[in-house]
Scaffold this active site. Structure first.
Site, PDB file in Angstrom:
ATOM      1  N   GLY A  72       0.840  -1.193   0.000  1.00  0.00           N
ATOM      2  CA  GLY A  72       0.000   0.000   0.000  1.00  0.00           C
ATOM      3  C   GLY A  72       0.874   1.241   0.000  1.00  0.00           C
ATOM      4  N   GLN A  77       3.209   9.861   1.416  1.00  0.00           N
ATOM      5  CA  GLN A  77       4.500   9.172   1.522  1.00  0.00           C
ATOM      6  C   GLN A  77       5.447   9.545   0.378  1.00  0.00           C
ATOM      7  OE1 GLN A  77       2.443   5.183   2.384  1.00  0.00           O
ATOM      8  NE2 GLN A  77       4.376   5.001   3.516  1.00  0.00           N
ATOM      9  N   CYS A 120       5.953  -0.217   7.522  1.00  0.00           N
ATOM     10  CA  CYS A 120       5.617   0.994   6.777  1.00  0.00           C
ATOM     11  C   CYS A 120       6.824   1.396   5.939  1.00  0.00           C
ATOM     12  CB  CYS A 120       5.249   2.119   7.739  1.00  0.00           C
ATOM     13  SG  CYS A 120       4.767   3.643   6.899  1.00  0.00           S
ATOM     14  N   LEU A 121       6.573   1.717   4.682  1.00  0.00           N
ATOM     15  CA  LEU A 121       7.663   2.115   3.791  1.00  0.00           C
ATOM     16  C   LEU A 121       8.338   3.393   4.269  1.00  0.00           C
ATOM     17  CD1 LEU A 121       6.024   1.288   0.343  1.00  0.00           C
ATOM     18  CD2 LEU A 121       7.736  -0.051   1.600  1.00  0.00           C
ATOM     19  N   HIS A 162      -4.374   1.347   7.750  1.00  0.00           N
ATOM     20  CA  HIS A 162      -2.998   1.884   7.818  1.00  0.00           C
ATOM     21  C   HIS A 162      -2.854   3.069   6.849  1.00  0.00           C
ATOM     22  CE1 HIS A 162       1.563   1.130   7.889  1.00  0.00           C
ATOM     23  NE2 HIS A 162       1.412   1.934   6.852  1.00  0.00           N
ATOM     24  N   GLU A 163      -3.387   2.917   5.631  1.00  0.00           N
ATOM     25  CA  GLU A 163      -3.254   3.987   4.623  1.00  0.00           C
ATOM     26  C   GLU A 163      -4.131   5.191   4.959  1.00  0.00           C
ATOM     27  OE1 GLU A 163      -0.817   3.534   2.979  1.00  0.00           O
ATOM     28  OE2 GLU A 163      -0.659   1.360   2.934  1.00  0.00           O
ATOM     29  N   HIS A 166      -2.508   7.352   7.339  1.00  0.00           N
ATOM     30  CA  HIS A 166      -1.522   8.257   6.719  1.00  0.00           C
ATOM     31  C   HIS A 166      -2.186   9.557   6.238  1.00  0.00           C
ATOM     32  CE1 HIS A 166       2.334   6.194   6.557  1.00  0.00           C
ATOM     33  NE2 HIS A 166       1.820   5.093   6.021  1.00  0.00           N
TER      34      HIS A 166
HETATM   35  O1  GNR Z   1       4.062  -2.606   2.623  1.00  0.00           O
HETATM   36  C1  GNR Z   1       3.363  -2.466   3.635  1.00  0.00           C
HETATM   37  N1  GNR Z   1       3.017  -3.567   4.346  1.00  0.00           N
HETATM   38  C2  GNR Z   1       2.070  -3.546   5.368  1.00  0.00           C
HETATM   39  C3  GNR Z   1       1.980  -4.667   6.190  1.00  0.00           C
HETATM   40  C4  GNR Z   1       1.044  -4.712   7.205  1.00  0.00           C
HETATM   41  C5  GNR Z   1       0.192  -3.649   7.395  1.00  0.00           C
HETATM   42  C6  GNR Z   1       0.270  -2.522   6.606  1.00  0.00           C
HETATM   43  C7  GNR Z   1       1.211  -2.479   5.600  1.00  0.00           C
HETATM   44  S1  GNR Z   1       1.287  -1.082   4.573  1.00  0.00           S
HETATM   45  C8  GNR Z   1       2.954  -1.116   4.081  1.00  0.00           C
HETATM   46  C9  GNR Z   1       3.219  -0.053   3.032  1.00  0.00           C
HETATM   47  C10 GNR Z   1       3.013   1.311   3.641  1.00  0.00           C
HETATM   48  O2  GNR Z   1       3.805   1.861   4.354  1.00  0.00           O
HETATM   49  N2  GNR Z   1       1.887   1.910   3.385  1.00  0.00           N
HETATM   50  O3  GNR Z   1       1.615   3.107   3.925  1.00  0.00           O
HETATM   51 NI    NI Z   2       2.742   3.167   5.789  1.00  0.00          NI
END
Ligand code: GNR
Ligand code: NI
Length: 200
Positions: A72, A77, A120-121, A162-163, A166
């Site tokens: 995601g 980001q 999270c990236l 999660h997104e 953000h």
């Molecule tokens: O790549 C991602 N893996 C992930 C694993 C578990 C829960 C959420 C994520 S999102 C993350 C990519 C990211 O930072 N998205 O904002």
């Molecule tokens: Ni993230």
């Protein structure tokens, strides 16, 4: 937990981060914003008009996400404070299923919770368990501006939350203990200082 993918044109190109992918594809891998950059704490603004610029942004986000690799990515980001996110929760080896969510809104959350190990990236190589509602309903616009509602559970529900966090300036480390969060922030703050003091 991220799902690493087979090396494809995009990942082979990760050294060219910031450049165009291949010849004439028109997609660009953008540099990722990393903790503790305050940009990650901005609240993103709704997308007003879904036009070719927004569709190009979504394509660049997908390319950046697949290159990382991640499942995601929110626009903030890559430094764009708009309420736009991309996702692909398919497993390695399965056919890609890129999804674009514009102005997503959680309209229902289940009482049932589930725990996933998240990453999270923008916080590379740090993983922690996070508890969230197990199922949600999200209203959103697609890249053509059509309205949709999706009921999500499992990894899709976790990733969408999660997104959407953000888009509100919230990171998954905000859902863990203050002790762990402060440790991560300290570590990334030191690493940013080292990066900043190095001539490039
Ligand atoms: O790549 C991602 N893996 C992930 C694993 C578990 C829960 C959420 C994520 S999102 C993350 C990519 C990211 O930072 N998205 O904002
Ligand atoms: Ni993230």
């Amino acid at each position: 937990m991220r799902y690493p993918e087979a090396c494809d044109v995009a990942s082979a190109n990760s050294l060219r981060r910031g450049g165009k992918i291949g010849y004439g594809s028109g997609m660009t891998i953008k540099p990722l914003i990393i903790l503790p950059d305050p940009v990650l704490r901005q609240v993103s603004a709704p997308v007003e008009t879904i036009d070719d610029d927004i569709r190009r942004l979504a394509d660049d986000m997908l390319e950046t996400m697949y290159d990382a690799p991640g499942i995601g990515l929110a626009a903030i980001q890559i430094g764009v404070p708009k309420r736009l996110l991309v996702l692909d929760v398919t497993k390695e080896g399965e056919e890609r299923s890129p999804l674009v969510f514009i102005n997503p809104e959680i309209v229902h959350s289940s009482g049932e919770r589930s725990v996933y190990e998240e990453g999270c990236l923008s916080i590379p190589d740090y993983y922690a368990e996070v508890e969230r509602p197990a199922a949600i309903t999200v209203k959103y616009l697609d890249r053509e501006g059509r309205k949709h509602a999706v009921e999500a559970d499992g990894l899709l529900a976790t990733c969408l939350q999660h997104e959407i966090d953000h888009l509100n300036g919230v990171l998954f480390i905000d859902h863990i203990s203050k002790l762990k969060r402060d440790m991560v922030i300290r570590k990334f703050t030191k690493a940013a200082k080292v990066r900043g003091s190095r001539a490039i």
